[in-house]
Design a protein around this motif. Structure first.
Motif, short mmCIF file in Angstrom:
data_model
loop_
_atom_site.label_atom_id
_atom_site.label_comp_id
_atom_site.label_asym_id
_atom_site.label_seq_id
_atom_site.Cartn_x
_atom_site.Cartn_y
_atom_site.Cartn_z
N TRP A 35 58.28 90.74 15.81
CA TRP A 35 56.84 90.94 15.71
C TRP A 35 56.19 90.80 17.08
O TRP A 35 56.52 89.92 17.85
N SER A 36 55.24 91.69 17.36
CA SER A 36 54.37 91.49 18.51
C SER A 36 53.11 90.82 17.99
O SER A 36 52.61 91.16 16.92
N VAL A 37 52.61 89.85 18.73
CA VAL A 37 51.47 89.05 18.28
C VAL A 37 50.34 89.18 19.28
O VAL A 37 50.52 88.96 20.48
N ASN A 38 49.17 89.57 18.78
CA ASN A 38 47.95 89.57 19.58
C ASN A 38 46.98 88.66 18.84
O ASN A 38 46.23 89.11 17.99
N GLY A 61 59.21 96.00 22.20
CA GLY A 61 60.24 96.45 21.28
C GLY A 61 60.17 95.83 19.90
O GLY A 61 61.19 95.70 19.23
N ALA A 62 58.98 95.47 19.45
CA ALA A 62 58.85 94.83 18.14
C ALA A 62 58.84 95.88 17.03
O ALA A 62 58.38 97.00 17.21
N GLU A 63 59.39 95.50 15.87
CA GLU A 63 59.38 96.38 14.70
C GLU A 63 57.97 96.52 14.13
O GLU A 63 57.61 97.57 13.60
N ALA A 64 57.18 95.45 14.19
CA ALA A 64 55.82 95.45 13.65
C ALA A 64 54.98 94.50 14.49
O ALA A 64 55.50 93.74 15.31
N GLY A 65 53.68 94.55 14.26
CA GLY A 65 52.79 93.67 15.00
C GLY A 65 51.73 93.08 14.10
O GLY A 65 51.44 93.60 13.02
N VAL A 66 51.16 92.00 14.54
CA VAL A 66 50.03 91.39 13.85
C VAL A 66 48.95 91.12 14.89
O VAL A 66 49.22 90.56 15.95
N THR A 67 47.74 91.59 14.59
CA THR A 67 46.61 91.46 15.51
C THR A 67 45.47 90.75 14.81
O THR A 67 45.06 91.15 13.72
N VAL A 68 44.96 89.72 15.44
CA VAL A 68 43.79 89.03 14.91
C VAL A 68 42.56 89.87 15.26
O VAL A 68 42.30 90.14 16.43
N THR A 69 41.84 90.31 14.24
CA THR A 69 40.68 91.18 14.45
C THR A 69 39.36 90.43 14.43
O THR A 69 38.35 90.96 14.90
N GLY A 70 39.35 89.24 13.89
CA GLY A 70 38.10 88.48 13.87
C GLY A 70 38.33 87.01 13.60
O GLY A 70 39.18 86.63 12.80
N ILE A 71 37.57 86.18 14.32
CA ILE A 71 37.62 84.74 14.12
C ILE A 71 36.19 84.24 14.02
O ILE A 71 35.37 84.54 14.89
N GLU A 72 35.90 83.50 12.97
CA GLU A 72 34.57 82.92 12.80
C GLU A 72 34.73 81.42 12.61
O GLU A 72 35.50 80.97 11.76
N THR A 73 34.02 80.64 13.41
CA THR A 73 34.03 79.18 13.26
C THR A 73 32.61 78.72 12.98
O THR A 73 31.66 79.22 13.58
N ARG A 74 32.49 77.79 12.06
CA ARG A 74 31.18 77.22 11.74
C ARG A 74 31.30 75.73 11.54
O ARG A 74 32.33 75.24 11.06
N ARG A 75 30.24 75.03 11.89
CA ARG A 75 30.15 73.59 11.63
C ARG A 75 28.82 73.36 10.93
O ARG A 75 27.76 73.44 11.54
N ASP A 76 28.89 73.10 9.64
CA ASP A 76 27.70 72.89 8.84
C ASP A 76 27.55 71.42 8.48
O ASP A 76 28.54 70.71 8.36
N ILE A 77 26.32 71.01 8.26
CA ILE A 77 26.08 69.65 7.79
C ILE A 77 26.50 69.59 6.33
O ILE A 77 26.09 70.41 5.51
N TYR A 78 27.35 68.64 6.01
CA TYR A 78 27.89 68.52 4.65
C TYR A 78 27.14 67.46 3.85
O TYR A 78 26.73 67.70 2.73
#
Length: 157
Positions: A35-38, A61-78
């Motif tokens: 796997w190729s990893v981005n 030369g990877a057979e397949a790849g995985v790409t992160v397309t979006g990351i969302e982080t939040r810190r809410d008052i609980y």
């Protein structure tokens, strides 16, 4: 007598499917071995999760790849106290990724959602900042494991 009780406890735990975290979590094999990893900030966590699932992250030369397309982080008052001070925060990490093969998407988009609560005290600001960074790191690891678990269900072409 102690040996008998210990043996009985071990047998009962193994019979109910109990296993330590990180051991035996992924039972289905990955459809591709290399796997190729981005992964942006999840790069290291994704590579480690792939290795644990018997995959091999490679740069070329990877057979397949995985790409992160979006990351969302939040810190809410609980929760708050009666005096309107923050008592707990809810940390939320949402990750979206896409598996590819020869540049074309394979399967649906992959997503992972990880939530944790964190106690908070104004008197321990520095310690809580370090604790928050540790929690975010663990959440990234959990999100990477969720994505790799979803990769096991991709069709092999």
């Amino acid at each position: 007598m102690n040996k008998i009780l210990l043996t009985a406890a071990a047998l009962l735990l193994s019979a109910c499917g109990f296993h330590l975290k990180g051991n035996g979590g992924i039972t289905k094999p990955l459809p591709y071995q290399t796997w190729s990893v981005n992964g942006n900030v999840l790069q290291e966590a994704l590579e480690n999760a792939l290795r644990r699932a018997d995959g091999k992250p490679v740069e070329t030369g990877a057979e397949a790849g995985v790409t992160v397309t979006g990351i969302e982080t939040r810190r809410d008052i609980y929760t708050i106290t009666r005096t309107a001070h923050v008592n707990e925060y809810l940390l939320i990490l949402r990750v979206e990724a896409q598996a590819t093969r020869n540049g074309a998407p394979v399967g649906p988009k992959l997503s992972a959602l990880v939530q944790r609560t964190m106690d908070y005290a104004d008197s321990e600001v520095l310690g809580k900042a370090e604790e928050e960074q540790t929690i975010w790191s663990e959440m990234r690891t959990d999100a990477a494991e969720q994505i790799v678990r979803q990769l096991t269900f991709l069709p092999k072409q």
